[in-house]
Design a protein around this motif. Structure first.
Motif, short mmCIF file in Angstrom:
data_model
loop_
_atom_site.label_atom_id
_atom_site.label_comp_id
_atom_site.label_asym_id
_atom_site.label_seq_id
_atom_site.Cartn_x
_atom_site.Cartn_y
_atom_site.Cartn_z
N LEU A 79 0.83 -1.20 0.00
CA LEU A 79 0.00 0.00 0.00
C LEU A 79 0.87 1.26 0.00
O LEU A 79 0.59 2.22 -0.72
CB LEU A 79 -0.91 -0.03 1.23
CG LEU A 79 -2.16 0.80 1.14
CD1 LEU A 79 -3.03 0.37 -0.03
CD2 LEU A 79 -2.96 0.69 2.43
N LEU A 83 0.76 4.19 -2.79
CA LEU A 83 0.38 5.55 -2.39
C LEU A 83 1.52 6.54 -2.65
O LEU A 83 1.29 7.69 -3.03
CB LEU A 83 -0.03 5.59 -0.92
CG LEU A 83 -1.32 4.84 -0.57
CD1 LEU A 83 -1.63 4.94 0.91
CD2 LEU A 83 -2.49 5.36 -1.37
N ILE A 86 1.45 7.53 -6.28
CA ILE A 86 0.35 8.48 -6.56
C ILE A 86 0.75 9.87 -6.09
O ILE A 86 0.65 10.87 -6.82
CB ILE A 86 -0.96 8.04 -5.87
CG1 ILE A 86 -1.42 6.69 -6.40
CG2 ILE A 86 -2.05 9.08 -6.08
CD1 ILE A 86 -2.62 6.12 -5.67
N ALA A 87 1.23 9.93 -4.82
CA ALA A 87 1.60 11.23 -4.24
C ALA A 87 2.72 11.87 -5.05
O ALA A 87 2.69 13.08 -5.34
CB ALA A 87 2.02 11.04 -2.79
N TYR A 115 -3.29 5.41 -9.77
CA TYR A 115 -4.44 5.33 -8.85
C TYR A 115 -5.37 4.18 -9.26
O TYR A 115 -5.78 3.37 -8.44
CB TYR A 115 -5.18 6.67 -8.84
CG TYR A 115 -6.56 6.59 -8.23
CD1 TYR A 115 -6.73 6.41 -6.87
CD2 TYR A 115 -7.70 6.69 -9.04
CE1 TYR A 115 -7.99 6.32 -6.32
CE2 TYR A 115 -8.96 6.61 -8.49
CZ TYR A 115 -9.10 6.43 -7.14
OH TYR A 115 -10.35 6.33 -6.59
N THR A 118 -3.81 0.93 -8.58
CA THR A 118 -3.82 0.68 -7.13
C THR A 118 -5.13 0.03 -6.70
O THR A 118 -5.14 -0.92 -5.91
CB THR A 118 -3.62 2.01 -6.36
OG1 THR A 118 -2.41 2.60 -6.79
CG2 THR A 118 -3.56 1.77 -4.87
N LEU A 119 -6.21 0.53 -7.26
CA LEU A 119 -7.52 -0.03 -6.91
C LEU A 119 -7.56 -1.52 -7.24
O LEU A 119 -7.98 -2.35 -6.43
CB LEU A 119 -8.63 0.69 -7.68
CG LEU A 119 -8.84 2.17 -7.35
CD1 LEU A 119 -9.85 2.78 -8.30
CD2 LEU A 119 -9.32 2.33 -5.92
N PHE A 126 -5.53 -7.88 -1.35
CA PHE A 126 -6.15 -8.02 -0.04
C PHE A 126 -7.43 -8.85 -0.09
O PHE A 126 -8.17 -8.92 0.87
CB PHE A 126 -6.44 -6.64 0.56
CG PHE A 126 -5.19 -5.92 0.96
CD1 PHE A 126 -4.68 -6.04 2.24
CD2 PHE A 126 -4.51 -5.13 0.07
CE1 PHE A 126 -3.53 -5.40 2.62
CE2 PHE A 126 -3.35 -4.46 0.42
CZ PHE A 126 -2.84 -4.60 1.70
N ASN A 127 -7.71 -9.42 -1.27
CA ASN A 127 -8.84 -10.33 -1.43
C ASN A 127 -10.15 -9.71 -0.98
O ASN A 127 -10.92 -10.28 -0.22
CB ASN A 127 -8.57 -11.61 -0.62
CG ASN A 127 -9.54 -12.70 -0.97
OD1 ASN A 127 -9.90 -12.86 -2.13
ND2 ASN A 127 -9.98 -13.46 0.01
#
Lengths: 354, 199
Positions: A79, A83, A86-87, A115, A118-119, A126-127
């Motif tokens: 994660l 992130l 993206i940042a 982004y 990432t989704l 994380f299932n």
């Protein structure tokens, strides 16, 4: 609001006015006043294309690295890495906004891409078992947010595509609250982007898909859906108003063409319980619609001409494919297509068209 | 708020926070499962797992082989038999593509499954397992002495990430007929698998 003209036209205007100042026909202040009404549009230039492709490649590379080593990275690390990217993309985009606007835009697209990825990766890693359509919805919301950040029209249009993917993947699902939210945002977006024609075009097209989804969800019969789209097309084409009239008419004519094309097939009419022989309806409908299209063509609209061409080809294929020898079929078909292409091109050069 | 939005850094920060929040919304259903759910244990008599060529898991496959024909909606049987007629000679192995099946489950107080029923729609009450991909094995050896049984292979996506079970042989696609315990939780009437273990 300034009128957008092509760079070539802008440079011509600029040099013509300058010459007239030198000749003493107008004053320099008048030249500036006249020029103030216009601005060059941001066409597709080489640098823009290059940096956009570059950003997409970087994004793709990052995603491949992450996806390939996903299981080797601890959960929190996964994660954090995503992130961070993206940042970082958003930060660089903001930093370069004034000095390098094109590169800044490319980083904004990169942020949107990372982004979205990432989704999908978070969902998989994380299932969470979130359906793909929902991921497109959340991606569209993020893209809209990023589009509003730097008033990026291309990203706003990209959000339309994501929303379209969301709806196309959600047929039979109950998504009315999400649709309502998207409709509000897209309308606000049009206002935010000063009702740019291309944005209006995309939003109107998407609204038509929303209508089709709604009718399909309510189990409305396919011919009735086509007739409703036909009605919407007619309204968009003929109802007079002041807002982007040409764009409304263009979307309306496309709606009319697509809906009418589906209604040329006898089978679709037979979905209505009281109709046994669909051709009794499809054929008269086709004839009437072609007549109506020819009236529109006489008003110098090019889309109905394309629709009529599509009708001709549809009936040609349907009628002669089984009868003619294959060679003759393709040669005649080719001649018809060439003829129609020539007619459309000639018509298009004749003046201002929709 | 408007003044805050006009500040470049504030706008950047707020936008990033909103994006992070949107990403975290994906976790909401899972969090709600853990806080709202009751534990359920499904017992499977056969089990398979599919793998990609690089060894990564594609999905687990649960085969429930003790559902009697009387517990299967007639429409499902009719559809499978129509499909069988089309592929005569292909064997008693059919798949209804793009047709989700719903396994209705009746649970006892301990969360164990006591009764199952297969239908094309979710139950109005009770819990269910939705299978988007499935194979039905029709038992032709059924006679008066042995009641007809069907086996249903239900694919339910990727396993929980903390699952350590591995039934894979050398081949990519394997089918290991052995018992497993599927631990799941109920959320809004739907079962979500949380762990898979050996009994």
């Amino acid at each position: 609001m300034k009128q957008k003209i092509s760079r070539k036209e802008y440079h011509f205007l600029e040099s013509a006015l300058k010459e007239n100042v030198e000749r003493g026909l107008i004053k320099d202040t008048q030249r500036k006043d006249m020029l103030a009404y216009y601005e060059p549009s941001q066409g597709l230039d080489f640098i823009r294309v290059l940096v956009t492709i570059g950003s997409l490649l970087i994004g793709l590379g990052i995603l491949l690295v992450i996806a390939g080593n996903w299981s080797a990275i601890p959960a929190l690390g996964q994660l954090t890495v995503l992130l961070f990217f993206i940042a970082a993309s958003m930060g660089v985009s903001f930093m370069l906004k004034n000095s390098r606007p094109i590169t800044s835009q490319a980083f904004l697209y990169l942020a949107t891409l990372v982004y979205g990825a990432t989704l999908f990766l978070v969902n998989q890693g994380f299932n969470f078992n979130i359906a793909t359509n929902t991921l497109f919805f959340v991606w569209a919301l993020g893209a809209l947010l990023l589009a509003s950040l730097q008033k990026d029209l291309l990203l706003f249009l990209g959000a339309h595509i994501l929303a379209l993917l969301y709806v196309l993947n959600s047929f039979d699902d109950f998504i009315f609250p999400q649709l309502l939210l998207l409709i509000v945002i897209f309308f606000a977006g049009n206002y935010y982007f000063n009702y740019r024609k291309v944005a209006t075009f995309a939003s109107l097209g998407l609204m038509t898909v929303f209508v089709v989804y709604t009718l399909d969800y309510l189990r409305v019969s396919p011919p009735l859906i086509s007739l409703v789209v036909l009605g919407i097309g007619a309204a968009l084409t003929h109802v007079p108003h002041q807002l982007n009239r040409d764009t409304f008419r263009l979307v309306g004519l496309i709606n009319l063409g697509v809906a009418a094309f589906t209604l040329t097939f006898p089978d679709i009419w037979q979905n209505l319980g009281f109709i046994d022989r669909g051709e009794w309806f499809s054929l008269p409908f086709s004839i009437l619609f072609v007549m109506y299209s020819l009236v529109l063509v006489s008003k110098r609209y090019v889309v109905p001409l394309i629709t009529v061409s599509a009708f001709i080809m549809r009936y040609y294929f349907d009628t002669f494919f089984d009868f003619l020898p294959r060679a003759a079929f393709f040669i005649v078909g080719g001649i018809i297509i060439l003829g129609l292409g020539y007619a459309i091109e000639r018509f298009r050069k004749g003046g201002e068209l929709v | 708020m408007k003044r805050l939005w006009q500040n470049t850094y504030a706008r950047l920060g707020i936008s990033f926070l909103v994006l992070v929040m949107l990403i975290f919304t994906l976790a909401l259903p899972a969090i709600m499962v853990r806080s709202l759910g009751d534990e359920v244990i499904l017992e499977a008599e056969a089990f398979a797992s599919n793998r990609n060529i690089d060894g990564s898991l594609v999905y687990y496959n649960l085969a429930i082989e003790n559902v009697s024909l009387s517990a299967v909606d007639a429409e499902i049987i009719a559809r499978y038999e129509a499909q069988q007629a089309e592929f005569e000679g292909f064997g008693p192995l059919f798949r209804l593509e793009d047709t989700p099946l719903y396994l209705h489950l009746t649970l006892d107080e301990q969360g164990r499954v006591t009764d199952t029923r297969l239908s094309l729609s979710p139950p109005s009450q009770g819990v269910f397992l939705r299978a988007d991909s499935h194979i039905l094995n029709y038992d032709y050896r059924a006679s008066e002495d042995t009641p007809p049984l069907i086996g249903i292979d239900l694919d339910f996506g990727l396993p929980p990430f903390n699952s350590s079970i591995n039934f894979v042989n050398e081949n990519d696609l394997t089918f290991e007929p052995q018992a497993v315990l599927i631990q799941a939780r109920i959320w809004r009437g739907r079962i979500q698998v949380t762990d898979i273990t050996r009994p």
